[in-house]
Design an enzyme around this catalytic site. Sequence first.
Site, PDB file in Angstrom:
ATOM      1  N   ASP A 160      -3.407 -30.963  39.395  1.00  0.00           N
ATOM      2  CA  ASP A 160      -2.881 -29.612  39.206  1.00  0.00           C
ATOM      3  C   ASP A 160      -3.742 -28.621  39.966  1.00  0.00           C
ATOM      4  O   ASP A 160      -4.965 -28.777  40.031  1.00  0.00           O
ATOM      5  CB  ASP A 160      -2.839 -29.236  37.720  1.00  0.00           C
ATOM      6  CG  ASP A 160      -2.067 -27.942  37.524  1.00  0.00           C
ATOM      7  OD1 ASP A 160      -0.877 -27.902  37.887  1.00  0.00           O
ATOM      8  OD2 ASP A 160      -2.652 -26.949  37.056  1.00  0.00           O
TER       9      ASP A 160
HETATM   10  C1  LIG Z   1      -3.230 -22.431  47.123  1.00  0.00           C
HETATM   11  C2  LIG Z   1      -2.273 -23.463  47.662  1.00  0.00           C
HETATM   12  C3  LIG Z   1      -1.447 -24.210  46.847  1.00  0.00           C
HETATM   13  N1  LIG Z   1      -0.567 -25.130  47.361  1.00  0.00           N
HETATM   14  C4  LIG Z   1       0.319 -25.918  46.499  1.00  0.00           C
HETATM   15  C5  LIG Z   1      -0.275 -27.239  46.022  1.00  0.00           C
HETATM   16  C6  LIG Z   1       0.601 -27.593  44.845  1.00  0.00           C
HETATM   17  O1  LIG Z   1       1.703 -28.361  45.328  1.00  0.00           O
HETATM   18  C7  LIG Z   1       1.117 -26.235  44.361  1.00  0.00           C
HETATM   19  C8  LIG Z   1       0.601 -25.894  42.989  1.00  0.00           C
HETATM   20  O2  LIG Z   1       1.459 -26.391  42.036  1.00  0.00           O
HETATM   21  P1  LIG Z   1       1.153 -27.636  41.087  1.00  0.00           P
HETATM   22  O3  LIG Z   1       1.778 -27.333  39.774  1.00  0.00           O
HETATM   23  O4  LIG Z   1      -0.307 -27.963  41.108  1.00  0.00           O
HETATM   24  O5  LIG Z   1       1.895 -28.845  41.788  1.00  0.00           O
HETATM   25  P2  LIG Z   1       3.434 -29.059  42.129  1.00  0.00           P
HETATM   26  O6  LIG Z   1       4.320 -28.485  41.075  1.00  0.00           O
HETATM   27  O7  LIG Z   1       3.683 -28.609  43.548  1.00  0.00           O
HETATM   28  O8  LIG Z   1       3.538 -30.643  42.156  1.00  0.00           O
HETATM   29  P3  LIG Z   1       3.364 -31.692  40.941  1.00  0.00           P
HETATM   30  O9  LIG Z   1       3.109 -30.945  39.669  1.00  0.00           O
HETATM   31  O10 LIG Z   1       4.655 -32.451  40.906  1.00  0.00           O
HETATM   32  O11 LIG Z   1       2.196 -32.543  41.372  1.00  0.00           O
HETATM   33  O12 LIG Z   1       0.632 -25.260  45.289  1.00  0.00           O
HETATM   34  C9  LIG Z   1      -0.504 -25.337  48.733  1.00  0.00           C
HETATM   35  O13 LIG Z   1       0.282 -26.165  49.203  1.00  0.00           O
HETATM   36  N2  LIG Z   1      -1.334 -24.615  49.555  1.00  0.00           N
HETATM   37  C10 LIG Z   1      -2.215 -23.684  49.097  1.00  0.00           C
HETATM   38  O14 LIG Z   1      -2.945 -23.067  49.915  1.00  0.00           O
END
Ligand SMILES: Cc1cn([C@H]2C[C@H](O)[C@@H](COP(=O)(O)OP(=O)(O)OP(=O)(O)O)O2)c(=O)[nH]c1=O
Length: 204
Positions: free
Chosen positions: A70
Amino acid sequence: MLHLASKSPRRRELLGRLGLEFGVLDLDVPERRAPGEAPAEYVRRVAREKAGAGLLKVAGVPGVAVLGADTEVILGDEVFGKPRDAEDAAGMLRRLSGRTHEVVSAVSVVSAEREAQAVSVSQVTFGELSEAQIAAYVATGEPMGKAGAYAIQGGGEMFVRKLSGSYSGVMGLPLYETVALLRQFGIALPGLEQPAVGTPEAAR
Ligand SMILES: Cc1cn([C@H]2C[C@H](O)[C@@H](COP(=O)(O)OP(=O)(O)OP(=O)(O)O)O2)c(=O)[nH]c1=O
């Protein structure tokens, strides 16, 4: 066999860089901060719940481990997850403008026998963002599905004046910590343990 409990294409791509084979489990774990829950504790709990929900899905398969992660953006006591809509995204970017925030990524690995977790915390400083810049970035659609409404691996990198921490952690899966966790579970990492294909003999 390792399974990644994630819908995130970034996590799939980052884990793939380690060169190991893994399955992908598509899950829907609710992400809601409990009243009074500290931001870092919240991130750890959600990562644990994602891995735990994944393990339930593959229950009964011997020798499996499940990885869940997460990522949240934290500014003081505020936690910015994925924006609800374009307006919410613009609001998050306005709050992050000209300030330093933290990106916390927790990784959990669970198997029938054990569970372990690692947390990566990075500090990211944004330059001042104009309303026009925010509007143009939100219009690209990139902020959707990203914690804090930006992607460091995309156009969001233009906002970053300074990063102290883990680039892969900001992107959603801190690789240094993930490697250490997988080793604890005895999971082989061929991508790290063999010379890369095409590496010149002299450099091996
Ligand atoms: C800050 C930041 C976040 N993110 C993304 C990563 C995570 O995918 C998302 C945060 O949400 P999460 O809830 O961590 O993940 P998700 O819903 O995408 O996937 P899952 O729960 O199924 O594993 O933000 C980026 O891609 N780049 C960035 O610079």
